[in-house]
Every structure is written in C-alpha cells, then in structure tokens.
Scaffold this motif. Structure first.
Motif, PDB file in Angstrom:
ATOM      1  N   SER A 132       0.868  -1.182   0.000  1.00 23.31           N
ATOM      2  CA  SER A 132       0.000   0.000   0.000  1.00 23.31           C
ATOM      3  C   SER A 132       0.903   1.231   0.000  1.00 23.31           C
ATOM      4  N   LEU A 133       0.844   1.996  -1.077  1.00 19.77           N
ATOM      5  CA  LEU A 133       1.731   3.152  -1.238  1.00 19.77           C
ATOM      6  C   LEU A 133       0.908   4.424  -1.363  1.00 19.77           C
ATOM      7  N   THR A 134       1.086   5.321  -0.423  1.00 18.66           N
ATOM      8  CA  THR A 134       0.503   6.660  -0.493  1.00 18.66           C
ATOM      9  C   THR A 134       1.641   7.656  -0.654  1.00 18.66           C
ATOM     10  N   ILE A 135       1.553   8.475  -1.682  1.00 21.46           N
ATOM     11  CA  ILE A 135       2.556   9.518  -1.924  1.00 21.46           C
ATOM     12  C   ILE A 135       1.914  10.861  -1.624  1.00 21.46           C
ATOM     13  N   PHE A 136       2.491  11.606  -0.671  1.00 19.43           N
ATOM     14  CA  PHE A 136       1.969  12.914  -0.279  1.00 19.43           C
ATOM     15  C   PHE A 136       3.022  13.952  -0.647  1.00 19.43           C
ATOM     16  N   THR A 137       2.664  14.871  -1.536  1.00 17.79           N
ATOM     17  CA  THR A 137       3.659  15.803  -2.059  1.00 17.79           C
ATOM     18  C   THR A 137       2.970  17.040  -2.632  1.00 17.79           C
ATOM     19  N   ALA A 138       3.704  17.795  -3.413  1.00 20.31           N
ATOM     20  CA  ALA A 138       3.159  18.963  -4.111  1.00 20.31           C
ATOM     21  C   ALA A 138       4.063  19.304  -5.283  1.00 20.31           C
ATOM     22  N   LEU A 139       3.497  20.000  -6.236  1.00 24.36           N
ATOM     23  CA  LEU A 139       4.223  20.546  -7.381  1.00 24.36           C
ATOM     24  C   LEU A 139       5.141  19.502  -8.020  1.00 24.36           C
ATOM     25  N   THR A 140       4.523  18.430  -8.533  1.00 20.82           N
ATOM     26  CA  THR A 140       5.270  17.419  -9.268  1.00 20.82           C
ATOM     27  C   THR A 140       5.595  17.968 -10.654  1.00 20.82           C
ATOM     28  N   LEU A 141       6.866  18.114 -10.938  1.00 20.84           N
ATOM     29  CA  LEU A 141       7.309  18.687 -12.206  1.00 20.84           C
ATOM     30  C   LEU A 141       7.460  17.594 -13.245  1.00 20.84           C
ATOM     31  N   GLU A 142       7.207  17.927 -14.488  1.00 20.83           N
ATOM     32  CA  GLU A 142       7.404  16.970 -15.571  1.00 20.83           C
ATOM     33  C   GLU A 142       7.895  17.697 -16.806  1.00 20.83           C
ATOM     34  N   ARG A 143       8.627  16.976 -17.621  1.00 19.97           N
ATOM     35  CA  ARG A 143       9.155  17.558 -18.852  1.00 19.97           C
ATOM     36  C   ARG A 143       8.009  18.023 -19.744  1.00 19.97           C
ATOM     37  N   PRO A 144       8.226  19.063 -20.542  1.00 18.97           N
ATOM     38  CA  PRO A 144       7.170  19.522 -21.450  1.00 18.97           C
ATOM     39  C   PRO A 144       6.728  18.394 -22.381  1.00 18.97           C
ATOM     40  N   SER A 145       5.443  18.333 -22.620  1.00 18.20           N
ATOM     41  CA  SER A 145       4.900  17.324 -23.533  1.00 18.20           C
ATOM     42  C   SER A 145       4.153  18.018 -24.653  1.00 18.20           C
ATOM     43  N   ALA A 146       3.847  17.264 -25.680  1.00 17.02           N
ATOM     44  CA  ALA A 146       3.184  17.830 -26.861  1.00 17.02           C
ATOM     45  C   ALA A 146       1.906  17.050 -27.149  1.00 17.02           C
ATOM     46  N   SER A 147       0.801  17.774 -27.253  1.00  9.13           N
ATOM     47  CA  SER A 147      -0.469  17.132 -27.589  1.00  9.13           C
ATOM     48  C   SER A 147      -0.860  17.360 -29.043  1.00  9.13           C
ATOM     49  N   SER A 148       0.003  18.028 -29.789  1.00  8.18           N
ATOM     50  CA  SER A 148      -0.270  18.281 -31.209  1.00  8.18           C
ATOM     51  C   SER A 148       1.054  18.289 -31.964  1.00  8.18           C
ATOM     52  N   GLU A 149       0.957  18.218 -33.266  1.00  5.91           N
ATOM     53  CA  GLU A 149       2.157  18.248 -34.103  1.00  5.91           C
ATOM     54  C   GLU A 149       2.878  19.588 -33.957  1.00  5.91           C
ATOM     55  N   LEU A 150       2.105  20.669 -33.842  1.00  3.72           N
ATOM     56  CA  LEU A 150       2.706  21.987 -33.689  1.00  3.72           C
ATOM     57  C   LEU A 150       3.518  22.065 -32.400  1.00  3.72           C
ATOM     58  N   GLN A 151       2.959  21.554 -31.311  1.00  2.00           N
ATOM     59  CA  GLN A 151       3.681  21.551 -30.048  1.00  2.00           C
ATOM     60  C   GLN A 151       4.906  20.648 -30.112  1.00  2.00           C
ATOM     61  N   ARG A 152       4.773  19.506 -30.773  1.00  3.97           N
ATOM     62  CA  ARG A 152       5.913  18.582 -30.879  1.00  3.97           C
ATOM     63  C   ARG A 152       7.091  19.241 -31.565  1.00  3.97           C
ATOM     64  N   ARG A 153       6.841  19.997 -32.616  1.00  6.40           N
ATOM     65  CA  ARG A 153       7.920  20.657 -33.345  1.00  6.40           C
ATOM     66  C   ARG A 153       8.679  21.635 -32.447  1.00  6.40           C
ATOM     67  N   PHE A 154       7.957  22.265 -31.524  1.00  7.43           N
ATOM     68  CA  PHE A 154       8.613  23.215 -30.625  1.00  7.43           C
ATOM     69  C   PHE A 154       9.305  22.507 -29.469  1.00  7.43           C
TER      70      PHE A 154
END
Length: 736
Positions: free
Chosen positions: A54-76
C-alpha cells in the motif's frame, strides 16, 4: 542512531525500506525539484508489481518535462527535451496519474499542483488536499507518514554533511514536529546529487539524519530547469504599480513566473535607471488625487535596500542582489535587530555594540555563559574565549574578567572580531525553483555571498507564531506579492480553483502571507492580476461580481493591483471597496459590473465612475510603453532565458496563438498575413523565417502543415516586438 546504509541502486534501497517499515508506505516528498526521483520510481514500480504493498505519496508541485499534444507543439518541444531535459527522469506516478492508470494500491495526494496541469485528471482532482503550506507537516503526521525521500547535495568539505538545499521547507518542521510529539521514527532516505547547489545555514544537516543514502553516478543528474517565460507589457504595467508600493529598507516576497521577473526588473530600473522608472510609473498612474490608494508612490533609489523573505526563491532575487537592491541584511536576534533598526548601532562590531546590548538588557555584566554563547554566535566576542564562571579563559590559558564596564575589557572581549561586519542574512527562503542559469549561479556563488542565503523551515517564512519578536524586527515594511486568477468586487480573491470545483493549483502559502500582512506592523498584502484574460478568442474580465468560492475571504482584503492601478481596500466599507475595484477594471466591463452593484444596493444609483478611470484600455497601456526608448527598457526576458533566440521568439508567438484558441477557419486574417510572410524573402522577415526553420516548416509538404506554418508566421508578425528582444537572449547552444 546507527550509521546510515549506503546504496548504489534505488532497487536495493527499496528492499531495505520495505524491510524496515513493512508493506504499508506513506511516502512524504518535497515539492518541486527536491524529490528523490530514482527512489520514488523504484518504489512505485515495486508497488505496481506487488498489490500487497500500500503506497501513499503525499507531495506537491510534481514537475514533468514539457509534452506535446499536437504536431505543432511537438515541433517546438522536442529539441527542448533533447537539450534541456536529456537526463532528467520523469516521475512514473505522474504519467500514470495523467493517463488514469494508477494501480488501486497507490494513491497520490498533492496539496499544490502544477498550475492547470490536472484539470482533466479525475485521480488528481479527487486526491487533492486543500491545505495551508504551513499545515502540511501536521497533515503528514496525521496521514501516518513513515518514509521521507529527498534529493540532497553533498558538502564540499570532508564533514560528510548534506544540504537539503532546495527543500528544507517541509523536512525541517516535519522532523521537529515528529520529535516533539513522540511520533514513531520516520525512515529518511537521501538521494545524493552533486549538481544540486550546496546551501548552508539551516539547510545543512548531518549525515545521521538519514537512515538510507543513495550515492553514485546514477544519481548525478541535471536539476529540472523551469525556463523563464516571456514578459508582456501587461505584466510590466503591473510591476511598475507594485514597485511603487515597495519601501526602501523594506521586505519583499514574490513568486515565480513572468510577473515575478517583471517586478525584479522594474525594481532594478528604479535603482539603476531612476529617471525612466519615475517617468513610466507616473505616466501609468492615473490616480492623481490618490482616491484609490493613500500610500505615497515610492520613487527613490534603494539606499538601505531590501531584504527577501519568500517561501519561493526565484532567480529574480539573485539579480536584485547583483544590482545592489537586495542588500538589507538581518540578524538572528530580536534585540540586536531592534537596535540596528533604530540606528543605535551599526553592523560593524565595536565597543558601542557591546554597550548597547548591555543597556538594552540583552546581556549582563559580567557576562553569563548564555551571554557569551550568544555574542560568539553573533560574531561579536572572540571565539577563542571559553567561559569560566565570571571569567574567560583565553587561548593562552590566562583568565580574563568578563567585564563590559571598561574600554580595555571590552576590547579584549572583541578581540579578532573588532571591526568586522556582523554576519547577516539578505534572503530567507523555503524552496527554490528556476532556470538552469539560476542553479549554475547558485553553485558558483562566492562563499561570502552564499552565507547570506538561509533556506529554512516554511513555518519560519510563512508565519509569525514562533520567534514573533524576531520576525517583526526583521520584516520591516513587508510587501507580500501574490497572484490571483480573479477578484470579486467585494474583495474576495480566487487563486486556486474554478467555479465547478476543479483545482487549478492550490492554496500554497498565499493565505499565510495575507494573514501575516494584517498582523505584521507596517506590512501589506498585494494581490495582483491582469484585469482581463483571453479564452477561446474571447476577452473576459478577471474582476467579477461573484464567484462560488474563494481562496482569500473578503475580510482579509488589502491591496489589489491590476495594470490600471492600485486599489487599497483595507478597512474600507463595501461600497468604497466596490468603486475602488471598478476604477482598476478594464473599461469594457465597468458599466456591466457597476449595474450589478447598483441593483444589489451596494452602490448608490447616481454613482458614475470618475472620468480619469474610464480609459482603462490596452491601447492606453501600449501608448505609455511606446513612448521614446521605453520599449527597449522592457525586454521579454529581463532575467535571460535557457531558450535559444528562435525558441524565445516562438514562445511569444505560440502563446499568443494558443490564446486565440479559435477554429482554423476563424483565423483567416492571421493565415493570410502568415502566408504573405512565408512567400516573401524580404529582409524584415528574416527572424520569422529562422523561427519557421527551427520548427522544421521549410520542408512542409502537406496542406495541414503549410496552414500551421502560416499561423505561426502570422502570430509572430502580429505579436513579436524585436525591439524588446534584442540583447536579452543568448544562444545557450553556441558554446557546445
């Protein structure tokens, strides 16, 4: 405590943790960059494989690398991932949570989420914990926390110590609270990363704090960079109004983002380019009769300087320090700080200082043992002396009287400390987050400068309850600057969620600072927001008549700032609060909101908004900044950026395009302009073509990709002002 066990693999460390605590793990993690990512991913993977855990993670402001939901975003985004985040390890639980794939035996609770990132995540929305930042240690104990995992920095000497560096904020008060309440032992895991800057002060801890330590090349990874966003003219208008409220000799708290960068830059202008600062501020200031705010405009340079006390340390504080603005230093004793505030002593160690401390009753004569420890800790009495009853044993083994009455006695006590500057702190912080350049600057700070930064417990930063007299003495003329999403006309502030109860971010420390501003003598809470926002091509007012919930209740209303001015709401009746906020509302929405106030009998039927406040338009703001050379004073990236020149330009154009948010056939004027640019080889379009090349649009051979290229080119043409970009962006790849 026994010697900490050291591991070179996260999996082996997980084995040891589970053997120690069992299969019920309540894991507390620091917010933002301080998480032990390798350990967290290993224990999460173990819980995925073993449903009995049983794992409970208590935290805040989990950072993640930028992701792209469209081809335009992927190019950038893709080249950014390759350059800025090449060896950053994303947290697996975050990806699973976003996709709705968290196993049933894993729960992730956050008290502050990356703003806007999880609006459509049922798991994140349902597991959000609404809490004041300072209450989190208590909540962790109530949850049964039994493991804490944190990234730490190794000491540069042979002490074996570590620095909690970016995140002593919750770890220090959690450990203290657990010890004070006889809480069962919390297993502490350290993940050692030499790239994390080593900060001393309260953040420096002994190796014995930890049960398990992860060390080795695997954990020597780059720190998550948060590139500085572009600053628009609206943020600069806000920043000028805010800078006009900050007193010389005062205390400053700000947050991350474009507005924080703008505030720091404008404060630098005020100090180093005062004439332009004055002219711009007075051009923006339409409240000539001070109807809305009785506080005088602060126009002078920083002779005494500012002191920083901010839960979040941003890159801007380092720039203010280099500019000679953040130079007011505080000491760690209330009586001594009060003497310094009153000008009765200077920050140079001399006989006058000893006499003043005796007359104030802070020390006695002859000196007691506790007096001696205090004076030596403050750098006032020679550290070579050892207290022996009413005498000192000096380094030669001779006894000296602990006498403050005679000049000779005082001089002997001062010894090598005489003439030295009192050690001081110019910045107290809870956690830091910023660009790669910020982390590099921290790693390279000279020891003397680094000693002036004290990263410490969040309850020290955000509350007055403990060490109240000291904090009152240190936090002179405090200005706590926090951003909001919306403000109702009765002065309630909405900063964390939407009307349908979806959480955008969290309360964090905003309530703490607002409440503290009402308790701290001379302090003010400054809530800032642009007067409007653009959504799906529509302009909406951020000052509203009502809203289903609030982050800050109206009885704590204080100062509200938009790009159109400053409204001082403290102590005012409802009617005066409403009309003050109407005067800093965008004029396109003033009459509609005024009619609602009249219909509710909160404003008299014959009231009219004064003429000087009826031209609150973006055009007026632009006209102020377009005069003479003012645009060149206000760059998009005043603190620099991790982005290349083309990426910095694209960030501006793509942001504007996203705000348009309309269907492609509704963007015909933009497409037409962009097509003209793409087809032209005119020199004035050279920068736009370089941006299109960065997006790999020069090889676009499909109709859809050509339309995207036209939209990007059109947005750059309309929204990019290269007069504000030149000289403020360097290519971080140039030296590679």
């Amino acid at each position: 405590m026994a010697q900490a066990d050291t591991f070179s693999t996260a999996e082996a460390c997980v084995d040891a943790v589970l053997a120690k605590v069992g299969k019920r793990v309540v894991l507390g993690l620091p917010l933002a960059i301080g998480k032990a990512n390798h350990f967290v991913n290993a224990i999460y993977a173990r819980a995925e494989r073993d449903p009995e855990i049983s794992l409970t993670i208590f935290t805040a402001l989990t950072l993640e690398r930028p992701s792209a939901s469209s081809e335009l975003q992927r190019r950038f985004v893709q080249p950014l991932l390759d350059r800025l985040y090449s060896d950053y390890q994303d947290l697996a639980y975050n990806q699973a949570r976003r996709k709705g794939l968290l196993p049933k035996n894993v729960e992730v609770c956050e008290f502050f989420m990356q703003p806007g990132s999880f609006l459509h995540s049922p798991s994140a929305q349902q597991s959000y914990v609404s809490a004041n930042y300072t209450h989190v240690p208590r909540d962790l104990l109530d949850r049964g926390v039994n493991v804490v995992a944190q990234m730490v920095s190794p000491a540069p000497d042979d002490s074996g110590d570590f620095s909690l560096s970016s995140n002593p904020d919750l770890t220090l008060p959690l450990v203290a609270l657990a010890q004070a309440s006889d809480y069962p032992h919390i297993t502490m895991v350290a993940e050692v990363n030499p790239q994390l800057p080593f900060l001393g002060g309260d953040a420096r801890v002994g190796r014995k704090l930890f049960d398990f330590i992860l060390e080795g090349d695997t954990f020597d990874c780059q720190i998550f960079p948060a590139p500085n966003p572009p600053v628009q003219l609206t943020e600069y208008a806000l920043a000028f109004h805010i800078a006009g409220l900050i007193k010389d000799g005062g205390t400053l708290q700000i947050g991350i983002g474009a507005l924080g960068d703008a505030i720091c830059h404008v404060l630098r202008l005020r100090h180093g380019n005062n004439r332009d600062y004055r002219e711009i501020l007075q051009s923006l200031h339409g409240d000539g009769e001070h109807r809305l705010c009785k506080l005088p405009l602060e126009l002078g340079v920083f002779e005494n300087g500012l002191y920083g006390a901010s839960e979040m340390v941003t890159e801007g504080f380092l720039h203010l320090r280099r500019a000679g603005v953040l130079k007011r230093e505080v000491c760690g004793d209330a009586s001594l700080q009060q003497l310094l505030n009153a000008g009765k002593v200077s920050d140079v160690v001399d006989e006058k200082l000893l006499i003043a401390l005796r007359e104030a009753g802070r020390v006695q004569c002859p000196l007691r043992e506790e007096d001696t420890k205090f004076l030596q800790a403050m750098g006032i009495v020679d550290p070579s002396y050892s207290w022996r009853g009413h005498k000192f044993l000096d380094q030669n083994g001779e006894l000296e009287e602990c006498d403050l009455h005679s000049s000779g006695g005082r001089k002997k006590l001062l010894g090598a400390c005489a003439g030295r500057k009192l050690p001081g702190t110019w910045l107290h912080g809870g956690f830091y987050l910023g660009s790669g350049a910020m982390y590099k600057a921290l790693r390279e700070l000279p020891a003397g400068e680094m000693a002036g930064i004290n990263m410490t417990a969040i309850d020290f930063i955000n509350e007055l309850q403990q060490d109240r007299a000291l904090k009152i003495a240190q936090r002179q003329h405090a200005r706590f600057v926090n951003s909001a999403m919306m403000v109702t006309l009765n002065g309630a502030v909405i900063s964390d969620g939407l009307e349908n109860a979806q959480v955008v971010s969290g309360v964090g420390g905003q309530y703490n600072f607002v409440a503290m501003a009402h308790e701290l003598p001379g302090a003010r809470s400054i809530i800032t927001l642009p007067s409007t926002r653009q959504s799906a091509g529509h302009i909406r007012s951020n000052l509203v008549w009502e809203y289903p919930h609030c982050t800050i209740p109206r009885h704590l209303r204080d100062i509200v700032v938009t790009e159109y001015g400053v409204a001082d709401l403290r102590g005012k009746c409802d009617r005066d609060v409403i009309v003050a906020l109407l005067c800093i509302t965008d004029s396109r929405f003033q009459q509609e909101l005024l009619e609602k106030a009249k219909s509710a009998h909160k404003v008299e039927g014959g009231y009219e908004i004064p003429a000087e406040f009826t031209n609150n338009t973006p055009e007026r703001i632009r006209s102020v900044f377009q005069q003479g050379h003012r645009r060149q004073l206000l760059p998009y990236y005043p603190l620099g950026t991790d982005l290349t020149r083309e990426e910095a330009q694209l960030a501006i154009g793509l942001k504007a395009l996203k705000e348009e948010g309309r269907k492609i056939w509704e963007l015909w004027p933009l497409l037409r302009r962009g097509r003209k640019v793409c087809k032209s080889q005119a020199p004035e379009y050279r920068d736009i073509h370089a941006c299109l090349e960065r997006m790999e649009f020069e090889y676009s051979d499909t109709f859809e990709h050509r339309l995207e290229a036209y939209l990007v080119a059109g947005s750059l043409l309309l929204n990019l002002d290269n007069d504000r970009l030149l000289g403020d962006v360097t290519d971080p790849t140039a030296a590679e």
